[in-house]
Design an enzyme around this catalytic site. Structure first.
Site, PDB file in Angstrom:
ATOM      1  N   GLU A   1       0.814  -1.219   0.000  1.00  0.00           N
ATOM      2  CA  GLU A   1       0.000   0.000   0.000  1.00  0.00           C
ATOM      3  C   GLU A   1       0.848   1.271   0.000  1.00  0.00           C
ATOM      4  O   GLU A   1       1.638   1.502   0.921  1.00  0.00           O
ATOM      5  CB  GLU A   1      -0.932   0.000   1.218  1.00  0.00           C
ATOM      6  CG  GLU A   1      -1.925   1.138   1.147  1.00  0.00           C
ATOM      7  CD  GLU A   1      -3.037   1.051   2.182  1.00  0.00           C
ATOM      8  OE1 GLU A   1      -2.973   0.179   3.066  1.00  0.00           O
ATOM      9  OE2 GLU A   1      -3.956   1.872   2.080  1.00  0.00           O
TER      10      GLU A   1
ATOM     11  N   LYS B   1      -7.546  -0.551  11.342  1.00  0.00           N
ATOM     12  CA  LYS B   1      -6.916  -0.891  10.044  1.00  0.00           C
ATOM     13  C   LYS B   1      -5.637  -0.066   9.882  1.00  0.00           C
ATOM     14  O   LYS B   1      -4.602  -0.553   9.431  1.00  0.00           O
ATOM     15  CB  LYS B   1      -7.908  -0.632   8.899  1.00  0.00           C
ATOM     16  CG  LYS B   1      -7.455  -1.100   7.536  1.00  0.00           C
ATOM     17  CD  LYS B   1      -6.570  -0.113   6.803  1.00  0.00           C
ATOM     18  CE  LYS B   1      -6.224  -0.603   5.402  1.00  0.00           C
ATOM     19  NZ  LYS B   1      -5.220   0.239   4.750  1.00  0.00           N
TER      20      LYS B   1
ATOM     21  N   ASP C   1       3.019 -15.066  11.786  1.00  0.00           N
ATOM     22  CA  ASP C   1       1.678 -15.457  11.343  1.00  0.00           C
ATOM     23  C   ASP C   1       0.724 -14.274  11.546  1.00  0.00           C
ATOM     24  O   ASP C   1       0.208 -14.056  12.640  1.00  0.00           O
ATOM     25  CB  ASP C   1       1.247 -16.668  12.187  1.00  0.00           C
ATOM     26  CG  ASP C   1      -0.119 -17.192  11.806  1.00  0.00           C
ATOM     27  OD1 ASP C   1      -0.871 -16.489  11.096  1.00  0.00           O
ATOM     28  OD2 ASP C   1      -0.443 -18.317  12.231  1.00  0.00           O
TER      29      ASP C   1
ATOM     30  N   HIS D   1      -1.749  10.608   0.925  1.00  0.00           N
ATOM     31  CA  HIS D   1      -1.892   9.251   0.403  1.00  0.00           C
ATOM     32  C   HIS D   1      -1.925   9.280  -1.122  1.00  0.00           C
ATOM     33  O   HIS D   1      -1.219   8.521  -1.791  1.00  0.00           O
ATOM     34  CB  HIS D   1      -3.176   8.638   0.966  1.00  0.00           C
ATOM     35  CG  HIS D   1      -3.446   7.245   0.478  1.00  0.00           C
ATOM     36  ND1 HIS D   1      -2.578   6.205   0.710  1.00  0.00           N
ATOM     37  CD2 HIS D   1      -4.476   6.732  -0.238  1.00  0.00           C
ATOM     38  CE1 HIS D   1      -3.066   5.104   0.158  1.00  0.00           C
ATOM     39  NE2 HIS D   1      -4.213   5.402  -0.420  1.00  0.00           N
TER      40      HIS D   1
HETATM   41  P1  HMG Z   1       3.970  15.369   3.877  1.00  0.00           P
HETATM   42  O1  HMG Z   1       3.839  16.389   4.946  1.00  0.00           O
HETATM   43  O2  HMG Z   1       3.469  15.715   2.516  1.00  0.00           O
HETATM   44  O3  HMG Z   1       5.443  14.868   3.755  1.00  0.00           O
HETATM   45  O4  HMG Z   1       3.299  14.025   4.367  1.00  0.00           O
HETATM   46  P2  HMG Z   1       6.795  15.630   3.500  1.00  0.00           P
HETATM   47  O5  HMG Z   1       7.079  15.597   2.025  1.00  0.00           O
HETATM   48  O6  HMG Z   1       6.840  16.937   4.222  1.00  0.00           O
HETATM   49  O7  HMG Z   1       7.813  14.617   4.250  1.00  0.00           O
HETATM   50  C1  HMG Z   1       7.737  14.429   5.657  1.00  0.00           C
HETATM   51  C2  HMG Z   1       8.381  13.093   6.011  1.00  0.00           C
HETATM   52  O8  HMG Z   1       7.536  12.022   5.566  1.00  0.00           O
HETATM   53  C3  HMG Z   1       9.701  12.851   5.331  1.00  0.00           C
HETATM   54  O9  HMG Z   1      10.721  13.455   6.075  1.00  0.00           O
HETATM   55  C4  HMG Z   1       9.800  11.343   5.348  1.00  0.00           C
HETATM   56  O10 HMG Z   1      10.159  10.885   6.621  1.00  0.00           O
HETATM   57  C5  HMG Z   1       8.355  10.959   5.063  1.00  0.00           C
HETATM   58  P3  HMG Z   1      12.115  13.886   5.320  1.00  0.00           P
HETATM   59  O11 HMG Z   1      12.860  12.629   5.058  1.00  0.00           O
HETATM   60  O12 HMG Z   1      11.723  14.607   4.062  1.00  0.00           O
HETATM   61  O13 HMG Z   1      12.794  14.745   6.326  1.00  0.00           O
HETATM   62  N1  HMG Z   1       8.111  10.849   3.626  1.00  0.00           N
HETATM   63  C6  HMG Z   1       8.494   9.806   2.883  1.00  0.00           C
HETATM   64  N2  HMG Z   1       9.145   8.677   3.183  1.00  0.00           N
HETATM   65  C7  HMG Z   1       9.361   7.804   2.200  1.00  0.00           C
HETATM   66  N3  HMG Z   1       8.952   7.985   0.912  1.00  0.00           N
HETATM   67  C8  HMG Z   1       8.300   9.095   0.575  1.00  0.00           C
HETATM   68  C9  HMG Z   1       8.025  10.052   1.571  1.00  0.00           C
HETATM   69  N4  HMG Z   1       7.390  11.231   1.567  1.00  0.00           N
HETATM   70  C10 HMG Z   1       7.461  11.701   2.830  1.00  0.00           C
HETATM   71  N5  HMG Z   1       7.909   9.256  -0.697  1.00  0.00           N
HETATM   72  C11 HMG Z   1       2.749  11.722   4.333  1.00  0.00           C
HETATM   73  C12 HMG Z   1       3.187  12.940   3.510  1.00  0.00           C
HETATM   74  C13 HMG Z   1       2.335  10.628   3.380  1.00  0.00           C
HETATM   75  C14 HMG Z   1       3.928  11.263   5.179  1.00  0.00           C
HETATM   76  C15 HMG Z   1       1.573  12.172   5.280  1.00  0.00           C
HETATM   77  O14 HMG Z   1       0.565  12.762   4.505  1.00  0.00           O
HETATM   78  C16 HMG Z   1       0.982  11.033   6.058  1.00  0.00           C
HETATM   79  O15 HMG Z   1       1.527  10.587   7.047  1.00  0.00           O
HETATM   80  N6  HMG Z   1      -0.207  10.564   5.643  1.00  0.00           N
HETATM   81  C17 HMG Z   1      -0.861   9.380   6.207  1.00  0.00           C
HETATM   82  C18 HMG Z   1      -0.829   8.316   5.178  1.00  0.00           C
HETATM   83  C19 HMG Z   1      -1.379   6.988   5.634  1.00  0.00           C
HETATM   84  O16 HMG Z   1      -1.744   6.776   6.751  1.00  0.00           O
HETATM   85  N7  HMG Z   1      -1.427   6.080   4.691  1.00  0.00           N
HETATM   86  C20 HMG Z   1      -1.936   4.765   4.874  1.00  0.00           C
HETATM   87  C21 HMG Z   1      -2.996   4.496   3.862  1.00  0.00           C
HETATM   88  S1  HMG Z   1      -4.526   5.262   4.354  1.00  0.00           S
HETATM   89  C22 HMG Z   1      -5.150   4.035   5.418  1.00  0.00           C
HETATM   90  O17 HMG Z   1      -5.173   2.911   5.036  1.00  0.00           O
HETATM   91  C23 HMG Z   1      -5.356   4.256   6.867  1.00  0.00           C
HETATM   92  C24 HMG Z   1      -6.437   5.143   7.387  1.00  0.00           C
HETATM   93  O18 HMG Z   1      -7.693   4.892   6.854  1.00  0.00           O
HETATM   94  C25 HMG Z   1      -6.424   4.851   8.880  1.00  0.00           C
HETATM   95  C26 HMG Z   1      -7.376   5.678   9.657  1.00  0.00           C
HETATM   96  O19 HMG Z   1      -8.419   6.064   9.103  1.00  0.00           O
HETATM   97  O20 HMG Z   1      -7.079   5.903  10.860  1.00  0.00           O
HETATM   98  C27 HMG Z   1      -6.088   6.552   7.110  1.00  0.00           C
END
Ligand code: HMG
Length: 423
Positions: free
Chosen positions: A80, A259, A275, A372
């Site tokens: 994901e 989740k 597991d 995301h």
């Molecule tokens: P952002 O503020 O746009 O990120 O957040 P940024 O570009 O400012 O970067 C901040 C840091 O994020 C980076 O620090 C990295 O550590 C990391 P830096 O190294 O630049 O100093 N980072 C990355 N690491 C690896 N590859 C990348 C990358 N980009 C940033 N390409 C971010 C962006 C996605 C981190 C933020 O929006 C976030 O945390 N979102 C949450 C996403 C999430 O939870 N995804 C799971 C899928 S959704 C789901 O299934 C769960 C859910 O339904 C659960 C719930 O409802 O509770 C949401």
């Protein structure tokens, strides 16, 4: 400057070199990663029946996560987009705040022998407890190697439920997950129990509801670290606490909340060859232990901090099953510094809480789609058929489009190709 700075912007080979240097990976782990070596045909064919091939998933790396004062890197297996980025982001914020603390009070596995048609359940219950020492001895004789390693059957408890008299065996399984150990022991005492109670034994099996392998991870984040502007920081903390409250009262939200926790937990459980069905089943049963399905984690504000806590049953192993057979699992253990089962369980719970924090933070501020979808756009571009040289451009245009979906990705790709063909 940290070696991990800009880690995700580096090439795969550069990331492997940095991971190897910082986590002192063995040459064999380096070789496995560089060659992207997976299960051999012969091993895969022995692991599961009717084998046709292997099935790959991305093997990723979260650079820095602090647990109990020690810095780790976390291997993750997930398909994901944004899970690894979110965990990295959450880990960065929480590590700056001192990291996670963990607590494990005991690590026992429970199995059960279900008896029925017992003429007098109360008398039978007393008879079993009177014979406890002998029954524990019989159980231990069925799996002597765990006793040699310092583990073994510790206790029997008995409960009457509906038609059944259920005997629970509590076993110290040391570094194993314990399914084989428990099942051997339970089958050894099944018939003696039936004879002792004058009843019939229906089944003897390990329970995945591992309530004696509970792990708690917690963290304390100074609110001011949540945003550079203090009122936004406080509002973010308050909204995260509200999101936690919502997950306690609404099972629809609790399911998605959990989740999000499992986005992290499953990825590390899978990377370490454990597991995940057992972990999921046990954790969801734990989430509904008081009669309503609730969020497994809670977030609350005290004084100047946001405090997160996650308690979860984690019957985790560092030996047995497919752990010794899968080369990538060996690399995962190398990245983690060869933890024992308790340490690994602490890391898994911390990753779950970290992932939950990142998701909640995004949800109650910018919304989940922004971060995301930024990362999901690449997957959509690939799904639309974009080739390596087209993916970044297509993903960038897709992020600017009003609708981030496959149809838009296909249209964008078509436009890119038409433009590329023009002289
Ligand atoms: P952002 O503020 O746009 O990120 O957040 P940024 O570009 O400012 O970067 C901040 C840091 O994020 C980076 O620090 C990295 O550590 C990391 P830096 O190294 O630049 O100093 N980072 C990355 N690491 C690896 N590859 C990348 C990358 N980009 C940033 N390409 C971010 C962006 C996605 C981190 C933020 O929006 C976030 O945390 N979102 C949450 C996403 C999430 O939870 N995804 C799971 C899928 S959704 C789901 O299934 C769960 C859910 O339904 C659960 C719930 O409802 O509770 C949401």
């Amino acid at each position: 400057m940290s070696l991990f700075s800009g880690f995700y912007k580096k090439t795969r080979e550069e990331r492997i070199t940095i991971a190897a240097e910082t986590r002192q990976l063995s040459q064999s782990s380096m070789d496995i990663l560089l060659a992207d070596q997976n299960l051999s045909e012969s091993v895969a064919g022995k692991m599961a029946e009717n084998h046709l091939g292997t099935f790959a998933l991305p093997f990723s790396f979260v650079p820095q996560l602090v647990v109990d004062g020690i810095e780790y890197s976390i291997p993750m297996v997930t398909e994901e987009p944004s899970v690894v980025a979110a965990c990295s982001f959450g880990a960065k914020i929480i590590s700056k705040a001192g990291g996670f603390s963990s607590h494990i009070s005991e690590r026992l596995m429970i199995g059960q022998v279900a008896l029925y048609d017992v003429p007098n359940k109360t008398e039978a219950q007393a008879a079993i407890l009177a014979q406890q020492d002998l029954l524990l001895q019989q159980a231990n004789q069925a799996h002597p190697s765990i006793v040699k390693r310092g583990g073994g059957a510790r206790q029997l408890t008995v409960e009457q439920k509906d038609d059944f008299l259920i005997v629970y065996l509590h076993v110290d399984v040391q570094e194993a997950m314990g399914a084989n150990i428990l099942n051997n022991m339970l089958e050894a005492i099944k018939e003696p129990l039936a004879a002792l109670t004058q009843g019939k034994a229906l089944m003897a099996i390990l329970s995945n509801y591992a309530t004696e392998s509970l792990v708690t991870a917690s963290c304390r984040i100074p609110i001011k670290q949540l945003h550079i502007e203090s009122h936004t920081a406080l509002e973010t903390a308050q909204r995260i606490a509200k999101a936690s409250q919502l997950a306690q009262v609404d099972p629809y939200r609790a399911t998605t909340h959990n989740k999000g926790i499992f986005n992290g937990i499953d990825a590390l459980v899978l990377a370490t060859g454990n597991d995940w069905r057992a972990i999921e089943a046990g954790a969801h049963a734990y989430a509904i232990r008081n009669g309503q399905y609730r969020g497994l984690s809670t977030w609350e504000i005290t004084d100047e901090d946001l405090i997160g806590t996650l308690t979860i049953p984690l019957p985790i192993a560092t030996v047995g099953g497919s752990i010794g057979l899968n080369p990538k699992v060996q690399v995962a253990f190398d990245i983690l510094g060869q933890p024992n089962a308790r340490r690994l369980a602490s890391l898994i719970a911390s990753v779950g809480l970290c992932q939950n924090f990142a998701a909640l933070r995004a949800l109650v501020t910018s919304g989940i789609q922004q971060g995301h979808m930024k990362l999901h756009a690449k997957s959509l571009a690939m799904l639309a058929g974009a080739q390596d040289h087209e993916i970044d451009q297509a993903a960038q245009l897709l992020r600017q489009a009003p609708h981030t979906n496959l149809e838009t990705a296909q249209a964008i790709l078509e436009t890119i190709r038409i433009k590329a063909e023009k002289p």
